[in-house]
Design a protein around this motif. Structure first.
Motif, PDB file in Angstrom:
ATOM      1  N   GLU A 190       0.840  -1.206   0.000  1.00  0.00           N
ATOM      2  CA  GLU A 190       0.000   0.000   0.000  1.00  0.00           C
ATOM      3  C   GLU A 190       0.869   1.248   0.000  1.00  0.00           C
ATOM      4  OE1 GLU A 190      -2.632  -0.288   3.321  1.00  0.00           O
ATOM      5  OE2 GLU A 190      -3.914  -1.810   2.386  1.00  0.00           O
ATOM      6  N   LEU A 191       1.968   1.221   0.761  1.00  0.00           N
ATOM      7  CA  LEU A 191       2.863   2.370   0.833  1.00  0.00           C
ATOM      8  C   LEU A 191       3.484   2.663  -0.531  1.00  0.00           C
ATOM      9  CD1 LEU A 191       4.568   4.373   2.745  1.00  0.00           C
ATOM     10  CD2 LEU A 191       6.349   2.624   2.539  1.00  0.00           C
ATOM     11  N   VAL A 192       4.138   1.667  -1.148  1.00  0.00           N
ATOM     12  CA  VAL A 192       4.815   1.926  -2.419  1.00  0.00           C
ATOM     13  C   VAL A 192       3.804   2.219  -3.519  1.00  0.00           C
ATOM     14  CG1 VAL A 192       6.877   0.616  -1.810  1.00  0.00           C
ATOM     15  CG2 VAL A 192       4.996  -0.545  -2.983  1.00  0.00           C
ATOM     16  N   GLY A 193       2.607   1.653  -3.420  1.00  0.00           N
ATOM     17  CA  GLY A 193       1.561   1.977  -4.393  1.00  0.00           C
ATOM     18  C   GLY A 193       1.148   3.429  -4.296  1.00  0.00           C
ATOM     19  N   THR A 349      13.959   4.844   8.548  1.00  0.00           N
ATOM     20  CA  THR A 349      14.273   6.210   8.108  1.00  0.00           C
ATOM     21  C   THR A 349      15.775   6.395   7.931  1.00  0.00           C
ATOM     22  OG1 THR A 349      12.294   7.113   9.177  1.00  0.00           O
ATOM     23  CG2 THR A 349      14.078   8.650   8.684  1.00  0.00           C
ATOM     24  N   TRP A 350      16.560   6.002   8.948  1.00  0.00           N
ATOM     25  CA  TRP A 350      18.003   6.180   8.839  1.00  0.00           C
ATOM     26  C   TRP A 350      18.600   5.264   7.779  1.00  0.00           C
ATOM     27  CZ3 TRP A 350      19.514  10.552  10.155  1.00  0.00           C
ATOM     28  CH2 TRP A 350      19.045  11.202  11.295  1.00  0.00           C
ATOM     29  N   THR A 351      17.994   4.099   7.560  1.00  0.00           N
ATOM     30  CA  THR A 351      18.483   3.215   6.498  1.00  0.00           C
ATOM     31  C   THR A 351      18.302   3.859   5.129  1.00  0.00           C
ATOM     32  OG1 THR A 351      17.981   1.241   7.814  1.00  0.00           O
ATOM     33  CG2 THR A 351      18.274   0.925   5.454  1.00  0.00           C
ATOM     34  N   MET A 352      17.152   4.498   4.905  1.00  0.00           N
ATOM     35  CA  MET A 352      16.918   5.170   3.627  1.00  0.00           C
ATOM     36  C   MET A 352      17.860   6.364   3.453  1.00  0.00           C
ATOM     37  SD  MET A 352      12.769   4.936   3.210  1.00  0.00           S
ATOM     38  CE  MET A 352      12.804   5.566   1.537  1.00  0.00           C
ATOM     39  N   ALA A 493      10.267  -3.984  -0.510  1.00  0.00           N
ATOM     40  CA  ALA A 493       9.228  -3.300  -1.280  1.00  0.00           C
ATOM     41  C   ALA A 493       9.737  -1.984  -1.863  1.00  0.00           C
ATOM     42  CB  ALA A 493       8.010  -3.052  -0.389  1.00  0.00           C
ATOM     43  N   ILE A 494      10.504  -1.221  -1.079  1.00  0.00           N
ATOM     44  CA  ILE A 494      10.965   0.107  -1.518  1.00  0.00           C
ATOM     45  C   ILE A 494      12.082  -0.002  -2.552  1.00  0.00           C
ATOM     46  CG2 ILE A 494      12.106   2.224  -0.741  1.00  0.00           C
ATOM     47  CD1 ILE A 494      10.601   1.799   1.965  1.00  0.00           C
ATOM     48  N   LEU A 495      13.102  -0.811  -2.258  1.00  0.00           N
ATOM     49  CA  LEU A 495      14.247  -0.915  -3.173  1.00  0.00           C
ATOM     50  C   LEU A 495      13.885  -1.598  -4.477  1.00  0.00           C
ATOM     51  CD1 LEU A 495      17.103  -1.904  -0.682  1.00  0.00           C
ATOM     52  CD2 LEU A 495      16.680   0.338  -1.717  1.00  0.00           C
ATOM     53  N   GLU A 499      14.712   4.046  -6.848  1.00  0.00           N
ATOM     54  CA  GLU A 499      16.065   4.464  -6.507  1.00  0.00           C
ATOM     55  C   GLU A 499      15.961   5.648  -5.555  1.00  0.00           C
ATOM     56  OE1 GLU A 499      18.313   5.358  -9.968  1.00  0.00           O
ATOM     57  OE2 GLU A 499      18.534   3.260 -10.575  1.00  0.00           O
ATOM     58  N   LEU A 500      16.866   5.703  -4.576  1.00  0.00           N
ATOM     59  CA  LEU A 500      16.813   6.735  -3.539  1.00  0.00           C
ATOM     60  C   LEU A 500      17.979   7.695  -3.687  1.00  0.00           C
ATOM     61  CD1 LEU A 500      16.205   4.319  -0.510  1.00  0.00           C
ATOM     62  CD2 LEU A 500      14.485   5.299  -2.046  1.00  0.00           C
ATOM     63  N   GLU A 501      17.691   8.973  -3.516  1.00  0.00           N
ATOM     64  CA  GLU A 501      18.728   9.999  -3.588  1.00  0.00           C
ATOM     65  C   GLU A 501      18.374  11.096  -2.594  1.00  0.00           C
ATOM     66  OE1 GLU A 501      20.326  13.367  -6.782  1.00  0.00           O
ATOM     67  OE2 GLU A 501      19.082  11.690  -7.464  1.00  0.00           O
TER      68      GLU A 501
END
Length: 529
Positions: A190-193, A349-352, A493-495, A499-501
């Motif tokens: 649900e979050l990534v959607g 949060t800190w992982t992201m 789910a997120i990765l 991609e994160l920046e």
């Protein structure tokens, strides 16, 4: 004037003279006790500590080091850290950092009001305290305050702690965690959607992931703790989040006698929040107990398992020694929310943030996730085989542990590391400091190097007991497997989708609000894969 006073006193009725004669000594006795607590006893304790070679701050009447503690926090928190800097101890815990630097390892002391706090930085001594190897240590008690947040398992001692831990253990067994894995998956999808929809067809976009992670973990704990009642649970999540903010402000003033009973605006708000939370929980628990009494399934959520285990305990023990009361269950449910939501949201949060700072590790983690699951939903065995993701989570927990300090208290004279501590001394176990100590972790201690955990926790440092994000010994966090499984599911789910920046608007400013928060949020740019 003297004659007038004598006439007035002579005219008093006999019962008034008796009250006058009794009340005076009582008031003097109480004043003497207060003076001993706030001045003579701290002075005696300070002399006893210094006589054994310990160094520390000098006791200041009533507040001790609380004023200086607040001043150093305000000063340190005013300046953010450079991007990519993981040397966060001077900013997050400036008082501990200065006190240890000035007064030395492995132990030094300071003052929480009139109570001496001994900061223990040696991992072996920290481990001894947490494992009860040297005897039982109490949790510091602030009942007027603790009850307003969660007076559950983490604040109990002795037989009550043993009973509650036994009753709660079944809710966190491996087989139960497997059953709630679909709830983890549903919340993450649900979050990534929602994120994908918000980005639209334009591609990348910016998001503050800190409130998003709080919302995710609040949703997960609501579903897994209360099942079909999770919408009511979300209201608890909102209230407990506000309560934690108020709690950290109050704890700095709890050393002032009677402070929590003053009708200040914040004290009144804390009591109102607590009343609403307990009312919601009482309703949920009451309905569930009635359903079990009517022969319905207790469900596989945490509350159902807890109530079922509690009823079995009561049946086995008999009426003379029942399990938890309804009030006990309410307090444990409040703790579910605070500990279950807060710890994992901080870790995620800190992982992201860290993976955005170190894209090479982000790529390695994504490659492992896609290689293990592809576009399929992660399953339990696969999550446990994620070596790179696990190494990353451990290294983030080392650099950015959610709980930066643990505390214990001596209830009798006890010896630790050759020092005899009188009763009433708080032992401060600075997890963040231990995790960042170059004497234990090496010269690269402030670098993000997940490979240090390639052979597991035991081989990551010079002391296998120096990794303490979930505590140690018999009181190690009961929910640590729950939290790590939840974090792995969310990262998959997120990765697998983005991609994160780091956003240019992100400010690197970790600080403590009960746990280790990003002071100005965690702004991340998301780019769909």
């Amino acid at each position: 004037m003297v004659l007038g006073a004598l006439i007035t006193r002579a005219s008093l009725p006999p019962w008034s003279l008796l009250a006058y004669g009794v009340l005076g000594p009582v008031l003097l006795w109480q004043a003497g006790r207060l003076l001993d607590r706030l001045w003579w006893r701290p002075r005696r304790l300070e002399r006893a500590l210094r006589a054994q070679g310990l160094r520390g701050t000098t006791y200041r009447f009533l507040l001790g080091d609380l004023t200086e503690f607040g001043r150093l926090n305000e000063e340190a928190w005013a300046t953010p850290l450079p991007l990519g800097c993981h040397d966060i101890v001077p900013r997050v815990t400036p008082f501990i950092h200065r006190n240890v630097r000035q007064n030395g390892k492995p132990c030094c002391f300071s003052w929480f009001g009139p109570i001496p706090i001994v900061t223990v930085t040696d991992p072996a001594q920290v481990r001894d305290v947490l494992s009860n190897k040297l005897g039982h240590f109490e949790k510091p008690k602030f009942p007027a305050l603790t009850k307003l947040l969660a007076d559950g398992l983490t604040s109990h001692d002795g037989e009550k702690w043993v009973k509650h831990r036994r009753i709660m253990n079944p809710a966190f067994h491996l087989e139960k965690l497997k059953l709630i894995l679909p709830a983890f998956s549903t919340c993450c999808e649900e979050l990534v959607g929602r994120w994908t929809e918000s980005l639209g067809a334009g591609g990348s976009g910016e998001l503050d992931v800190w409130p998003e992670m709080q919302s995710l973990t609040g949703d997960i704990i609501s579903r897994t703790a209360f099942g079909t009642s999770y919408l009511e649970g979300r209201r608890i999540f909102q209230l407990q989040t506000e309560q934690a903010e108020l709690f950290i402000g109050a704890i700095q003033k709890i050393a002032i006698p009677g402070y929590m009973y003053l009708p200040t605006r914040k004290n009144r708000r804390m009591r109102k929040i607590n009343s609403e939370v307990e009312s919601i929980l009482r309703g949920i628990i009451g309905k569930r107990i009635q359903a079990i009494a009517d022969g319905q399934s207790s469900n596989d959520d945490l509350l159902g398992v807890l109530l079922e285990s509690n009823l079995r305990r009561a049946d086995e023990s008999g009426k003379s020694s029942p399990g938890m009361t309804t009030e006990d269950v309410i307090e444990e449910c409040k703790l579910f929310y605070f500990a279950g939501m807060e710890t994992t949201s901080v870790l995620l949060t800190w992982t992201m943030v860290v993976l955005s700072m170190h894209p090479e590790w982000q790529d390695r983690a994504r490659e492992e996730v896609l290689g293990m699951f592809g576009r399929n939903k992660p399953e339990y065995d696969g999550l446990n085989r994620l070596k790179t993701v696990t190494m990353i989570l451990y290294e983030v927990l080392r650099l950015y542990p959610p709980a930066v300090v643990f505390s214990r208290k001596t209830y009798k004279e006890m010896e630790i590391g050759g020092i005899v501590y009188p009763a009433g001394v708080i032992l401060e176990l600075p997890v963040l400091f231990v995790h960042h100590d170059p004497d234990t972790w090496g010269s690269d201690v402030h670098e993000f190097r997940p490979e240090r955990f390639a052979e597991g926790i035991a081989g990551a440092s010079g002391d296998h007991g120096a990794f303490l994000p979930f505590g140690w010994g018999p009181r190690v966090c009961i929910g640590q497997n729950f939290a790590l499984l939840e974090a792995k599911m969310a990262l998959c789910a997120i990765l697998g989708r983005f991609e994160l920046e780091l956003s240019p608007s992100y400010t690197h400013a970790p600080h403590t609000v009960m746990t280790l928060h990003p002071m100005h949020g965690a702004q991340i740019r998301l780019r769909p894969i």
